[in-house]
Design an enzyme around this catalytic site. Sequence first.
Site, PDB file in Angstrom:
ATOM      1  N   TYR A 125       1.284  -1.662  -0.539  1.00  0.00           N
ATOM      2  CA  TYR A 125      -0.186  -0.270  -0.778  1.00  0.00           C
ATOM      3  C   TYR A 125       1.079   1.179  -0.309  1.00  0.00           C
ATOM      4  CZ  TYR A 125      -3.455   3.782   1.234  1.00  0.00           C
ATOM      5  OH  TYR A 125      -4.675   4.686   1.734  1.00  0.00           O
ATOM      6  N   ASP A 169       8.751   2.800   1.348  1.00  0.00           N
ATOM      7  CA  ASP A 169       8.192   3.940   0.823  1.00  0.00           C
ATOM      8  C   ASP A 169       8.326   2.866   2.705  1.00  0.00           C
ATOM      9  OD1 ASP A 169       5.872   4.265   2.526  1.00  0.00           O
ATOM     10  OD2 ASP A 169       4.632   3.245   0.528  1.00  0.00           O
ATOM     11  N   LYS A 183       3.741  10.155   9.165  1.00  0.00           N
ATOM     12  CA  LYS A 183       3.712   9.913  10.553  1.00  0.00           C
ATOM     13  C   LYS A 183       4.184   9.802  11.409  1.00  0.00           C
ATOM     14  CE  LYS A 183       1.039   5.404   9.040  1.00  0.00           C
ATOM     15  NZ  LYS A 183      -0.160   5.575   8.706  1.00  0.00           N
TER      16      LYS A 183
END
Length: 447
Positions: free
Chosen positions: A142, A234, A263
């Site tokens: 993702y 990622d 994050k």
Amino acid sequence: MNNDRSRALYDRALSVLPGGVNSSVRATLPHPVFVDHGDGGHVIDADGNRYVDWVMGYGPLLYGHDVPEPVTAAIQSAAADGPMYGVPTEIEVEHAEFIARHVPSVEQVRFVNSGTEATVSAVRLARGHTGRDKIVVMQGGYHGAQESTLVEGEPGAQVPSTAGVPEEFAEHTLPVPFNDPDAAREVFDDHGDDIAAVLVEPILANSGIVMPVDGYHETLRELCDEHGSLLVFDEVITGFRVGGLGCAQGKLGVTPDLTTFGKIVGGGFPVGAIGGRADVMEGFTPAGDVFQAGTFSGHPVAMAAGKAYLEYAAEHDVYEHVNELGRRLREGITDICAEQAPTYTVVGTDSLFKTVFTREGPIGGDLETCCPAGCTQDPDCPRYDYCPKTGADVARAETDRWERVFRQEMTDQGILLTGNQFESQFVSYAHTEADVEETLEAYKHAL
């Protein structure tokens, strides 16, 4: 447990928010828990119920809901000086310098506003740098809500994974299975001259947490070097959580060309970043010709929060604490599963944990030699042939049982987990051994 106010809030939300939520994963069954406030490693919902919180904002909250005083002071000072300016500030330079000092792949940084925006920009930069269009992604990986990666299938039969994405986008995206070096070699044999980048999570963290098999990322690195493609990690989830300040790439010993962050790098505020080799990063405008810009990019409050977050971790035992609690959780869950659900696979590393409800496991053998604190893809482990190695392996697990029965039972016992079988769960600096023990007792009843 009384949930009347959460139910009423969800009923109101359904009238004004599509599906009653602002992010799809929050639409948990039978209705979301509406949080009123946080307290350390816990949250208290709108009805006054208290939960041990292992969601932690889906990863950003390394310190839980009680931010250390130096971080709070940095945030308040930046906010008091003014909300934002639209021109550069010293704090964004200092934050970029800190990241570049600690992350192996990073020489320069471009800050953006979300993990999705970071991966969108990284893909555009890779295409601009190489003059090629195709990108390789992992099935079950993702990379945010962007058209180039919301693609499923396999090379030659790839299609958009959601309505609203034109099929022409899928044409340039090549999904391959994670942990399958032969599939990676094959896609480069067929398309190597057209591949701009391989975009991969170093650890699949949105598919139940799948660790790489030995040598897999080294194979990707070699293929990219051989064909003139870029390797893009990622690390939106793993960045500054797995491997400490060196991130997952430091732990795994493989250096990508570009890395995306989100994050933790913003200290709980909206943020994203792209970092990497200077010769590649300088392809961004105004140094190069790959356009990238944003009104809120390098937002001073987010920069102050992120920099203070990382500096505090550098000066205290943050990673030792969260990783030790993560180990205790995974070891405890492994023991419980061995007794009550022996086919299930405990996964995770550092401060990540999850239990994948796999349907098959080893028959007989010495299970005491299995990975004791989460699957490490050890070929000598009796579970090796059964533990998930791809996103598809996780999808074949009892995902409905996890979501519809197990998670709801854990919620009723005051343990808040992420919304489905696929999302990681996170340990924070505010969690305690008592939180771990309470969670393990709930596992015994829920399984």
